[in-house]
Write a protein that holds these residues in place. Structure first.
Motif, PDB file in Angstrom:
ATOM      1  N   ASN A   1       5.739  -4.261  -5.650  1.00  0.00           N
ATOM      2  CA  ASN A   1       4.804  -4.518  -4.550  1.00  0.00           C
ATOM      3  C   ASN A   1       3.340  -4.468  -4.973  1.00  0.00           C
ATOM      4  O   ASN A   1       2.450  -4.576  -4.118  1.00  0.00           O
ATOM      5  CB  ASN A   1       5.037  -3.502  -3.424  1.00  0.00           C
ATOM      6  CG  ASN A   1       6.447  -3.576  -2.876  1.00  0.00           C
ATOM      7  OD1 ASN A   1       7.002  -4.664  -2.716  1.00  0.00           O
ATOM      8  ND2 ASN A   1       7.037  -2.425  -2.586  1.00  0.00           N
TER       9      ASN A   1
ATOM     10  N   ASN B   1       1.833  10.611  -2.091  1.00  0.00           N
ATOM     11  CA  ASN B   1       2.522   9.314  -2.059  1.00  0.00           C
ATOM     12  C   ASN B   1       3.482   9.171  -3.241  1.00  0.00           C
ATOM     13  O   ASN B   1       4.574   8.610  -3.109  1.00  0.00           O
ATOM     14  CB  ASN B   1       1.509   8.170  -2.086  1.00  0.00           C
ATOM     15  CG  ASN B   1       0.862   7.921  -0.740  1.00  0.00           C
ATOM     16  OD1 ASN B   1       1.420   8.265   0.303  1.00  0.00           O
ATOM     17  ND2 ASN B   1      -0.317   7.332  -0.742  1.00  0.00           N
TER      18      ASN B   1
ATOM     19  N   LYS C   1       7.240   8.339  -3.177  1.00  0.00           N
ATOM     20  CA  LYS C   1       7.460   7.022  -3.764  1.00  0.00           C
ATOM     21  C   LYS C   1       7.122   5.875  -2.817  1.00  0.00           C
ATOM     22  O   LYS C   1       7.811   4.854  -2.776  1.00  0.00           O
ATOM     23  CB  LYS C   1       8.910   6.902  -4.255  1.00  0.00           C
ATOM     24  CG  LYS C   1       9.281   7.951  -5.301  1.00  0.00           C
ATOM     25  CD  LYS C   1      10.677   7.758  -5.836  1.00  0.00           C
ATOM     26  CE  LYS C   1      10.982   8.802  -6.908  1.00  0.00           C
ATOM     27  NZ  LYS C   1      12.341   8.635  -7.479  1.00  0.00           N
ATOM     28  N   SER C   2       6.061   6.068  -2.052  1.00  0.00           N
ATOM     29  CA  SER C   2       5.616   5.014  -1.134  1.00  0.00           C
ATOM     30  C   SER C   2       4.203   5.324  -0.655  1.00  0.00           C
ATOM     31  O   SER C   2       3.767   6.476  -0.697  1.00  0.00           O
ATOM     32  CB  SER C   2       6.560   4.916   0.061  1.00  0.00           C
ATOM     33  OG  SER C   2       6.203   3.844   0.901  1.00  0.00           O
ATOM     34  N   ASP C   3       3.489   4.319  -0.173  1.00  0.00           N
ATOM     35  CA  ASP C   3       2.126   4.513   0.326  1.00  0.00           C
ATOM     36  C   ASP C   3       2.142   4.942   1.786  1.00  0.00           C
ATOM     37  O   ASP C   3       1.638   4.242   2.665  1.00  0.00           O
ATOM     38  CB  ASP C   3       1.306   3.225   0.176  1.00  0.00           C
ATOM     39  CG  ASP C   3       0.570   3.172  -1.152  1.00  0.00           C
ATOM     40  OD1 ASP C   3       0.146   4.243  -1.628  1.00  0.00           O
ATOM     41  OD2 ASP C   3       0.431   2.078  -1.711  1.00  0.00           O
TER      42      ASP C   3
ATOM     43  N   GLN D   1       6.541   3.468  -9.441  1.00  0.00           N
ATOM     44  CA  GLN D   1       7.596   3.519  -8.423  1.00  0.00           C
ATOM     45  C   GLN D   1       7.540   2.345  -7.454  1.00  0.00           C
ATOM     46  O   GLN D   1       8.534   2.027  -6.803  1.00  0.00           O
ATOM     47  CB  GLN D   1       7.491   4.849  -7.657  1.00  0.00           C
ATOM     48  CG  GLN D   1       7.854   6.052  -8.509  1.00  0.00           C
ATOM     49  CD  GLN D   1       7.132   7.323  -8.074  1.00  0.00           C
ATOM     50  OE1 GLN D   1       6.347   7.324  -7.131  1.00  0.00           O
ATOM     51  NE2 GLN D   1       7.410   8.420  -8.775  1.00  0.00           N
ATOM     52  N   ILE D   2       6.362   1.705  -7.349  1.00  0.00           N
ATOM     53  CA  ILE D   2       6.239   0.587  -6.408  1.00  0.00           C
ATOM     54  C   ILE D   2       5.835  -0.695  -7.139  1.00  0.00           C
ATOM     55  O   ILE D   2       5.165  -1.565  -6.572  1.00  0.00           O
ATOM     56  CB  ILE D   2       5.222   0.918  -5.286  1.00  0.00           C
ATOM     57  CG1 ILE D   2       3.826   1.205  -5.868  1.00  0.00           C
ATOM     58  CG2 ILE D   2       5.692   2.104  -4.461  1.00  0.00           C
ATOM     59  CD1 ILE D   2       2.740   1.359  -4.793  1.00  0.00           C
TER      60      ILE D   2
ATOM     61  N   THR E   1      13.739   5.512  -1.256  1.00  0.00           N
ATOM     62  CA  THR E   1      13.809   5.775  -2.708  1.00  0.00           C
ATOM     63  C   THR E   1      13.478   7.232  -3.058  1.00  0.00           C
ATOM     64  O   THR E   1      13.369   7.580  -4.227  1.00  0.00           O
ATOM     65  CB  THR E   1      12.819   4.854  -3.439  1.00  0.00           C
ATOM     66  OG1 THR E   1      11.502   5.069  -2.922  1.00  0.00           O
ATOM     67  CG2 THR E   1      13.204   3.399  -3.267  1.00  0.00           C
TER      68      THR E   1
END
Length: 749
Positions: free
Chosen positions: A347, A72, A76-78, A343-344, A225
């Protein structure tokens, strides 16, 4: 990403330019022949082939080492589910595409039912005995399976305090049948979850009970991203299940993916350190001959370490313990969770914002983690780019260069034939005929050598396979036979737990225990050694082919001396041939098979035993002292019978497998390899593959027409020279752009 895009465009433009040049030649001269046609076809195909090869990166390690969080953090995201417990339940591959999409390939009903049947082997059930094939879709079959599950669940606690894999499997299918029945079909089914439904894949990939129904998972994610200079559509990153799974089938799937990977990233939790499961798994990787592909990431739990010194000391201990694995190991120490949170940040929930703030209060450890992160991704980029150069860009450039130089040589040949002086033209034609005759004789010699190479390679492979599978003391068959003969059923454990009195259950557990140990042997020892054997044979074939190719170097250069020497590619890669043929070694899928006769005879023996008990009871004798020895005797006899049956079956399976890998893999490789060697050598003669009658007719034409043709070919020659300059520039760009030294300074660590 910009570099790769530029190279792709360069290859496309160069291919197009050469194709257009060949079309000009076809339209305006009699120079065009079958060789030019083949070159034109190659030029038209190369651009579409550039993006065909995937660079595979496998992320693996023990359960809870942070594999999903690490992946992840790269994207750069779940995209992957993360959390407590066993999260990754099936190998999940991620690729870059234009739109967000999860593609889940579900098993067919036949495949699901077969797995259940194998887990039920040797279980005595009245209903099952009446039905030859189990079918989960039938109510009666599910009811029967539920009854069996309840019976087995009551008895599993006695076995080393572990729940048996069969019991877990039965629980999974019963628990999720209603949920999955609407997705599963008679054939493999592709379930696509797009855009807003993308995260629904976690219902399957993050739940072991539902993952049973899944065969393959590919997640397609868009850039967002993601660092385009690091990841592009030529890269596949796979989040693998934990290597400490008790299910040998899962472990086998992980090893199969690792075998085909270009790079293996092995995660170790700094909180737990190196485990026995890590050492065991890494020894398997070493036996497979793929340990050079491994990079180690010590995934730091920043909340668990009091100071940087504490983390460093743990790292030193891990490195010391792995010294015996490989001397050239690379280690990186950073927190994947910290990287992901960074990176997040917008959120993050309040709790996670507090966690990241607490971590950042220790600047030394955060700086250390950031420095290692930079070093890892710099090295990762270099490694990936190197593979891209070899697989994606270098080969097409090389082929285009050969075509361009071949065209130039043919033009030089024809230019001499278009001489203003008839005597010079006649002499050039005479010399061409002599050279062509020599080339044909040389070509015949090469064809005979290639035929000899093919026969020699087959003999060598035959000898190696016979030795490996049959003759050698430590051959596969010797190891398997030794295991089967020496395997101890362990009936004493059943007696101590009182399970021996329930003969059907005892028989089932005895067989399943044997099967589990046998399957583990295959996955942990036999298959890795087999992978190594195949790799060694492939290398041997490759070396023989290149040796023959190199042996013609001097002769070919002498033959070309009158036209000037030109560079030759003396490297013949087997991997490219395998990809082109789309073949791979057959899986060593040996099974613990047995005949129906064993089960019948075993329960017949048990029937006699039961009759004796009835007689004893009728005589009012105490059966306790006789019952256990008789049960034990029958069980020992049955276990001896199925060991003999399995041994007989395994010998047959090994013979079949050795024949299959010989004829359906190595012989195909040898045939293709011989053909490639022949083509690469004969390719050097293609400038002479001209029709003499056509040339003679050209020479007899009016001088004005010949001069016009000569002038045209001169312009084409200059145009090709421009193409070659572009190829050289692109090759320089390959070296300069993809092999930079991305070292992070020590003070940044």
């Amino acid at each position: 990403m910009e570099q790769e895009s530029k190279l792709s465009k360069d290859i496309s433009k160069i291919s197009s330019s050469l194709f257009q040049i060949i079309q000009k030649i076809k339209k305006n001269t009699e120079f065009y022949d079958d060789t030019c046609r083949k070159w034109g076809k190659t030029c038209s195909e190369i651009p579409s082939q550039v993006n065909d090869d995937l660079i595979k990166v496998a992320v693996t390690g023990a359960v809870k080492s942070g594999k999903s969080t690490f992946v992840n953090s790269i994207f750069k995201s779940d995209f992957l589910k993360r959390g407590a417990g066993v999260v990754t339940s099936v190998i999940t591959k991620i690729r870059i595409k234009e739109r967000l999409k999860a593609k889940l390939l579900l098993k067919s009903w036949d495949e699901i039912n077969l797995e259940i049947e194998e887990a039920l082997l040797f279980f005595d059930d009245h209903y099952l005995s009446k039905h030859t094939n189990f079918d989960l879709r039938r109510n009666k079959d599910r009811e029967c399976l539920k009854t069996i599950y309840d019976k087995l669940l009551d008895e599993t606690s006695f076995f080393e305090n572990q729940i048996r894999p069969q019991v877990i499997l039965f629980n999974n299918v019963l628990k999720n049948y209603e949920f999955c029945k609407n997705f599963v079909k008679s054939q493999d089914t592709l379930l696509e979850l797009k855009n807003g439904r993308f995260d629904e894949h976690k219902v399957f990939t993050g739940d072991p009970s539902k993952a049973f129904f899944i065969k393959d998972v590919i997640l397609e994610v868009n850039y967002g991203t993601i660092d385009k200079n690091l990841i592009n559509n030529n890269i596949e990153i796979a989040d693998c299940q934990g290597i400490d799974s008790t299910d040998s089938t899962q472990l086998s799937k992980v090893l199969q993916y690792l075998e085909s990977s270009n790079m293996i990233i092995y995660l170790i939790s700094s909180r737990v350190g190196l485990r026995g499961a890590d050492i065991k798994f890494l020894s398997i990787i070493d036996r497979m001959g793929i340990s050079d592909n491994v990079a180690f990431v010590v995934n730091c739990d920043l909340s668990e370490h009091e100071s940087l010194n504490d983390l460093v000391s743990i790292g030193e201990k891990i490195e010391q313990e792995l010294l015996s694995f490989n001397n050239g190991l690379k280690f990186y120490y950073f927190s994947s969770l910290y990287n992901l949170f960074n990176q997040i940040k917008p959120n993050l929930i309040t709790r996670d914002k507090k966690r990241i703030k607490a971590w950042e209060s220790d600047q030394a450890i955060v700086k250390y983690s950031n420095g290692n992160t930079q070093r890892f991704f710099a090295d990762f980029k270099n490694r990936i780019n190197k593979d891209k150069v070899n697989l994606v860009f270098a080969n097409p450039m090389q082929r285009l260069q050969i075509i361009a130089k071949g065209l130039q040589k043919k033009i030089e040949l024809f230019t001499d034939l278009f001489s203003d002086d008839d005597n010079n033209a006649d002499n050039a034609l005479k010399e061409l005929k002599e050279t062509q005759s020599l080339a044909l004789r040389f070509q015949k010699l090469i064809e005979n050598s290639i035929q000899g190479l093919s026969q020699d390679l087959k003999k060598e492979v035959d000898s190696q396979i016979d030795n490996y599978f049959i003759h050698e003391k430590n051959s596969i068959i010797d190891n398997l036979i030794s295991f089967i003969n020496n395997y101890s059923v362990g009936i004493k454990r059943f007696e101590e737990q009182g399970l021996i009195s329930d003969f059907p259950k005892a028989l089932y557990f005895v067989f399943q225990d044997f099967k589990k140990e046998f399957d583990s042997l295959l996955v942990e020892k036999v298959t890795p050694e087999l992978v190594r054997f195949v790799k060694d044979q492939e290398k041997n074939l490759e070396n023989h082919a290149n040796s023959l190719y190199c042996s013609y170097k001097t002769d070919l250069f002498n033959l070309y001396s009158q036209f000037g020497k030109r560079s030759m590619d003396l490297s013949i890669g087997l991997q490219a041939i395998k990809k082109r043929l789309k073949i791979k070694p057959p899986s060593a899928n040996f099974k613990t098979r047995y005949s129906a006769r064993i089960k019948v005879s075993s329960f017949a023996g048990f029937g006699i035993h039961s009759l004796l008990l009835c007689i004893i009871k009728a005589l009012k004798k105490e059966p306790k002292f006789i019952m256990i020895p008789l049960s034990t005797l029958v069980l020992k006899k049955v276990s001896s019978q199925f060991k003999k049956e399995v041994l007989k079956s395994i010998k047959l399976q090994i013979n079949v497998y050795s024949k299959k890998i010989r004829e359906e893999y190595f012989y195909l490789l040898i045939r293709a390899l011989s053909q490639i060697v022949n083509e690469k050598i004969i390719e050097q003669f293609q400038i002479y593959s001209v029709e003499i009658d056509k040339i003679e007719s050209i020479i007899k034409k009016e001088q004005s027409e010949k001069s016009e043709q000569k002038a045209f070919l001169g312009l084409v020659y200059e145009e090709i020279e421009g193409v070659l300059q572009r190829i050289n520039q692109s090759n320089c760009h390959l070296k300069e752009s993809f092999f930079e030294d991305h070292q992070v300074r020590n003070q940044d660590m």
